[in-house]
Design an enzyme around this catalytic site. Structure first.
Site, PDB file in Angstrom:
ATOM      1  N   GLU A  16       4.380  10.145   9.192  1.00  0.00           N
ATOM      2  CA  GLU A  16       4.999   9.279   8.178  1.00  0.00           C
ATOM      3  C   GLU A  16       6.361   9.867   7.805  1.00  0.00           C
ATOM      4  OE1 GLU A  16       4.738   6.328   6.572  1.00  0.00           O
ATOM      5  OE2 GLU A  16       6.482   6.995   5.433  1.00  0.00           O
ATOM      6  N   GLN A  17       7.377   9.011   7.820  1.00  0.00           N
ATOM      7  CA  GLN A  17       8.734   9.513   7.566  1.00  0.00           C
ATOM      8  C   GLN A  17       8.962   9.936   6.114  1.00  0.00           C
ATOM      9  OE1 GLN A  17      11.349   6.276   8.595  1.00  0.00           O
ATOM     10  NE2 GLN A  17      10.603   4.927   6.996  1.00  0.00           N
ATOM     11  N   ARG A  55      -0.490  -1.888  -5.412  1.00  0.00           N
ATOM     12  CA  ARG A  55      -0.285  -1.221  -4.118  1.00  0.00           C
ATOM     13  C   ARG A  55      -0.415   0.307  -4.179  1.00  0.00           C
ATOM     14  NH1 ARG A  55       2.668  -4.014   0.117  1.00  0.00           N
ATOM     15  NH2 ARG A  55       2.536  -6.217  -0.326  1.00  0.00           N
ATOM     16  N   TYR A 112      -1.223 -13.135 -10.177  1.00  0.00           N
ATOM     17  CA  TYR A 112      -2.666 -12.884 -10.077  1.00  0.00           C
ATOM     18  C   TYR A 112      -3.009 -11.537 -10.720  1.00  0.00           C
ATOM     19  CZ  TYR A 112      -1.183 -10.442  -5.747  1.00  0.00           C
ATOM     20  OH  TYR A 112      -0.544  -9.639  -4.830  1.00  0.00           O
ATOM     21  N   ASP A 169       2.625  -4.785  10.646  1.00  0.00           N
ATOM     22  CA  ASP A 169       3.932  -5.445  10.672  1.00  0.00           C
ATOM     23  C   ASP A 169       4.725  -5.119  11.939  1.00  0.00           C
ATOM     24  OD1 ASP A 169       3.395  -6.596   8.252  1.00  0.00           O
ATOM     25  OD2 ASP A 169       5.194  -5.866   7.246  1.00  0.00           O
TER      26      ASP A 169
HETATM   27  C1  LIG Z   1       6.505  -9.863  -1.568  1.00  0.00           C
HETATM   28  C2  LIG Z   1       5.412  -9.487  -0.607  1.00  0.00           C
HETATM   29  C3  LIG Z   1       4.099  -9.756  -0.950  1.00  0.00           C
HETATM   30  C4  LIG Z   1       3.072  -9.482  -0.042  1.00  0.00           C
HETATM   31  N1  LIG Z   1       1.795  -9.775  -0.396  1.00  0.00           N
HETATM   32  C5  LIG Z   1       0.802  -9.569   0.494  1.00  0.00           C
HETATM   33  C6  LIG Z   1      -0.546  -9.890   0.147  1.00  0.00           C
HETATM   34  O1  LIG Z   1      -0.844 -10.345  -0.960  1.00  0.00           O
HETATM   35  N2  LIG Z   1      -1.522  -9.675   1.079  1.00  0.00           N
HETATM   36  C7  LIG Z   1      -1.238  -9.169   2.320  1.00  0.00           C
HETATM   37  O2  LIG Z   1      -2.170  -9.022   3.131  1.00  0.00           O
HETATM   38  N3  LIG Z   1       0.028  -8.830   2.654  1.00  0.00           N
HETATM   39  C8  LIG Z   1       1.050  -9.010   1.789  1.00  0.00           C
HETATM   40  N4  LIG Z   1       2.329  -8.678   2.110  1.00  0.00           N
HETATM   41  C9  LIG Z   1       2.592  -8.097   3.446  1.00  0.00           C
HETATM   42  C10 LIG Z   1       2.268  -6.618   3.489  1.00  0.00           C
HETATM   43  O3  LIG Z   1       2.937  -5.936   2.459  1.00  0.00           O
HETATM   44  C11 LIG Z   1       2.654  -6.013   4.825  1.00  0.00           C
HETATM   45  O4  LIG Z   1       2.158  -6.808   5.865  1.00  0.00           O
HETATM   46  C12 LIG Z   1       2.078  -4.604   4.951  1.00  0.00           C
HETATM   47  O5  LIG Z   1       2.534  -3.768   3.924  1.00  0.00           O
HETATM   48  C13 LIG Z   1       2.444  -4.023   6.303  1.00  0.00           C
HETATM   49  O6  LIG Z   1       1.881  -2.746   6.418  1.00  0.00           O
HETATM   50  P1  LIG Z   1       2.285  -1.839   7.655  1.00  0.00           P
HETATM   51  O7  LIG Z   1       1.597  -0.532   7.416  1.00  0.00           O
HETATM   52  O8  LIG Z   1       2.057  -2.553   8.925  1.00  0.00           O
HETATM   53  O9  LIG Z   1       3.859  -1.676   7.544  1.00  0.00           O
HETATM   54  P2  LIG Z   1       4.712  -0.958   6.407  1.00  0.00           P
HETATM   55  O10 LIG Z   1       4.145  -1.180   5.069  1.00  0.00           O
HETATM   56  O11 LIG Z   1       6.129  -1.341   6.632  1.00  0.00           O
HETATM   57  O12 LIG Z   1       4.521   0.590   6.709  1.00  0.00           O
HETATM   58  C14 LIG Z   1       5.198   1.222   7.754  1.00  0.00           C
HETATM   59  C15 LIG Z   1       5.169   2.719   7.480  1.00  0.00           C
HETATM   60  O13 LIG Z   1       5.755   3.394   8.570  1.00  0.00           O
HETATM   61  C16 LIG Z   1       6.696   4.335   8.113  1.00  0.00           C
HETATM   62  N5  LIG Z   1       7.689   4.449   9.178  1.00  0.00           N
HETATM   63  C17 LIG Z   1       8.546   3.489   9.599  1.00  0.00           C
HETATM   64  N6  LIG Z   1       9.280   3.930  10.627  1.00  0.00           N
HETATM   65  C18 LIG Z   1       8.871   5.225  10.870  1.00  0.00           C
HETATM   66  C19 LIG Z   1       9.251   6.197  11.816  1.00  0.00           C
HETATM   67  N7  LIG Z   1      10.201   5.947  12.708  1.00  0.00           N
HETATM   68  N8  LIG Z   1       8.643   7.392  11.794  1.00  0.00           N
HETATM   69  C20 LIG Z   1       7.650   7.653  10.859  1.00  0.00           C
HETATM   70  N9  LIG Z   1       7.255   6.774   9.939  1.00  0.00           N
HETATM   71  C21 LIG Z   1       7.855   5.549   9.950  1.00  0.00           C
HETATM   72  C22 LIG Z   1       7.244   3.730   6.819  1.00  0.00           C
HETATM   73  O14 LIG Z   1       7.786   4.724   5.976  1.00  0.00           O
HETATM   74  C23 LIG Z   1       6.003   3.101   6.232  1.00  0.00           C
HETATM   75  O15 LIG Z   1       5.247   3.987   5.461  1.00  0.00           O
HETATM   76  C24 LIG Z   1       3.367  -8.919   1.226  1.00  0.00           C
HETATM   77  C25 LIG Z   1       4.692  -8.599   1.547  1.00  0.00           C
HETATM   78  C26 LIG Z   1       5.708  -8.888   0.654  1.00  0.00           C
HETATM   79  C27 LIG Z   1       7.132  -8.568   1.034  1.00  0.00           C
END
Ligand SMILES: Cc1cc2nc3c(=O)[nH]c(=O)nc-3n(C[C@H](O)[C@H](O)[C@H](O)COP(=O)(O)OP(=O)(O)OC[C@H]3O[C@@H](n4cnc5c(N)ncnc54)[C@H](O)[C@@H]3O)c2cc1C
Length: 403
Positions: free
Chosen positions: A36-37, A107, A212, A292
């Site tokens: 994790e960065q 969160r 909510y 994501d």
């Molecule tokens: C306004 C809003 C509301 C939302 N509401 C919902 C909801 O109600 N329900 C739902 O299911 N989803 C919701 N989402 C979507 C959800 O937040 C995301 O889909 C989710 O957080 C994605 O998680 P992730 O771990 O895939 O990616 P991220 O949360 O982007 O995590 C990626 C991680 O990787 C790390 N990282 C990135 N690049 C590197 C690298 N090169 N080296 C090391 N570490 C790195 C980052 O620091 C981060 O910690 C919402 C999004 C938004 C914007």
């Protein structure tokens, strides 16, 4: 997995990466290393909804009770309202079996629960990965600090700006929706005593407000979406002026409860709403994408994290079947085959849901909007909430064995 000593790196320790680490350990018996960065696990000070399909995964991982305790189950089904507060339809909030409900959770609470479920020795904070590349039968991870390490496999859970996606041969282009969301939380004690303890979405003309409950109904989350070209001119997010949100919602006529709610905001920040176009593959050899990084979607169906949870358990399930590290690429192919279509449908559907809530495009005809939203409710329950990722993977395995 027979080769329990498989060395697997997860790039990204967000909600998706941590869930993957937990699922790999619990389902496949593999202790992955998470890079994790950031120097600590961090999440924005706002809420997220765990949908019944995500709750089902968390139940299998043994984390559902902790999430329910930290979060809030709404008092009943949600409501979609027009701008003036007339109920258009109720919103699905539990699965057909009435076993799993939506849970609103702050969160930072969710990330704490996930991080505590991972062996601290498996997490390497402050370790930004620059790139990954195939090296022989495995994968080389290049860290930003110049170090490199070799693994049998890599899972890219590094979000919308994924560096791992490049190694899978997929574009890293993201798409701006044209909207920003003001996000934050409000203390429930600041709201009228008869405030509905459910999820509510007011749909206006090119903007909407969703609220909510969180933390056993002590807090209320809000997401207030408005059109803006702000993220095109600089950063994607930042602190915002409270007066700005209130002014944006003063431009149209709203249900007085909308203004009542917005008047209680003490702190807010804005967030550019980006997603990616669907990509055509999530894995290449021993490298796979998750969350994501694979399928970033705009938030209007509340499925981004929930899809990452489904990804995690499916990936772990297929890794469990691998007899040795040489079978990991096949496990990743199976994972991709099972997951990609569903997540892509939700990714594209999230754009449509946004257009609906904002009464845009074909939905400027609000009658069409209301008919669509009403008829979509039962479909959402059956197609999205009833989905059992583990069962789907088990069935798919039977098919793969017959091929
Ligand atoms: C306004 C809003 C509301 C939302 N509401 C919902 C909801 O109600 N329900 C739902 O299911 N989803 C919701 N989402 C979507 C959800 O937040 C995301 O889909 C989710 O957080 C994605 O998680 P992730 O771990 O895939 O990616 P991220 O949360 O982007 O995590 C990626 C991680 O990787 C790390 N990282 C990135 N690049 C590197 C690298 N090169 N080296 C090391 N570490 C790195 C980052 O620091 C981060 O910690 C919402 C999004 C938004 C914007």
């Amino acid at each position: 997995m027979a080769g329990k000593a498989a060395r697997i790196a997860i790039i990204g320790g967000g909600l998706g990466g941590l869930a993957a680490a937990i699922a790999l350990k619990k389902i496949a018996g593999v202790q992955a290393t998470v890079f994790e960065q950031s120097h600590k696990h961090d999440e924005v000070g706002a809420g997220v909804t765990i949908a019944p399909n995500g709750a089902r995964v968390l139940d299998t991982l043994g984390l559902l009770e902790a999430m329910q305790r930290a979060g809030a189950i709404p008092d009943g089904h949600g409501a979609y309202l027009d701008a003036m507060g007339n109920v258009v339809t109720d919103a699905a909030w539990e699965d057909s079996a009435k076993h799993y409900q939506n849970i609103g959770i702050y969160r930072p609470d969710m990330i704490d629960i996930l991080a505590q479920a991972v062996d601290p020795e498996a997490i390497r904070l402050n370790q930004r990965v620059k790139s990954v590349e195939m090296a022989g039968a495995g994968v080389r991870v290049h860290h930003e600090n110049g170090e490199q390490e070799d693994f049998d496999a890599v899972i890219g859970a590094d979000g919308i700006r994924s560096v791992v996606r490049k190694a899978v041969g997929q574009p890293t282009r993201f798409v701006y929706s044209g909207f920003i969301a003001y996000r934050g939380v409000i203390d429930a004690s600041d709201l009228p005593r008869d405030w509905n303890r459910i999820s509510q979405t007011w749909m206006g003309n090119d903007r909407h407000l969703m609220t909510y409950p969180l933390q056993q109904h002590k807090l209320y989350n809000y997401v207030a979406c408005i059109p803006s070209d702000r993220p095109l001119k600089g950063p994607w997010s930042g602190p915002a002026d409270i007066a700005e949100v209130q002014a944006e919602f003063a431009r149209q006529k709203w249900d007085p409860r909308v203004h009542q709610f917005l008047a209680q905001i003490k702190e807010t920040f804005w967030w550019g709403l980006f997603d990616t176009d669907p990509i055509t593959n999530w894995s290449r050899g021993p490298i796979a994408l998750l969350g994501d990084a694979a399928h970033c979607m705009v938030p209007h169906q509340g499925q981004g994290v929930n899809q990452a949870f489904e990804d995690s358990i499916t990936l772990a399930f297929f890794l469990k079947q691998a007899e040795s590290v040489s079978e990991i690429p096949e496990a990743f192919r199976r994972y991709t085959a099972v997951r990609m279509q569903r997540a892509t449908i939700l990714q594209v559907g999230s754009r449509r849901a946004g257009a609906m809530f904002d009464s845009q495009f074909q939905f400027t005809n609000t009658h069409k909007r209301d008919v669509d939203i009403t008829s979509g409710r039962d479909f959402r329950r059956a197609a999205v909430f009833d989905y059992d990722a583990l069962k789907v993977a088990e069935k798919a395995l039977e098919r793969f064995k017959r091929i």
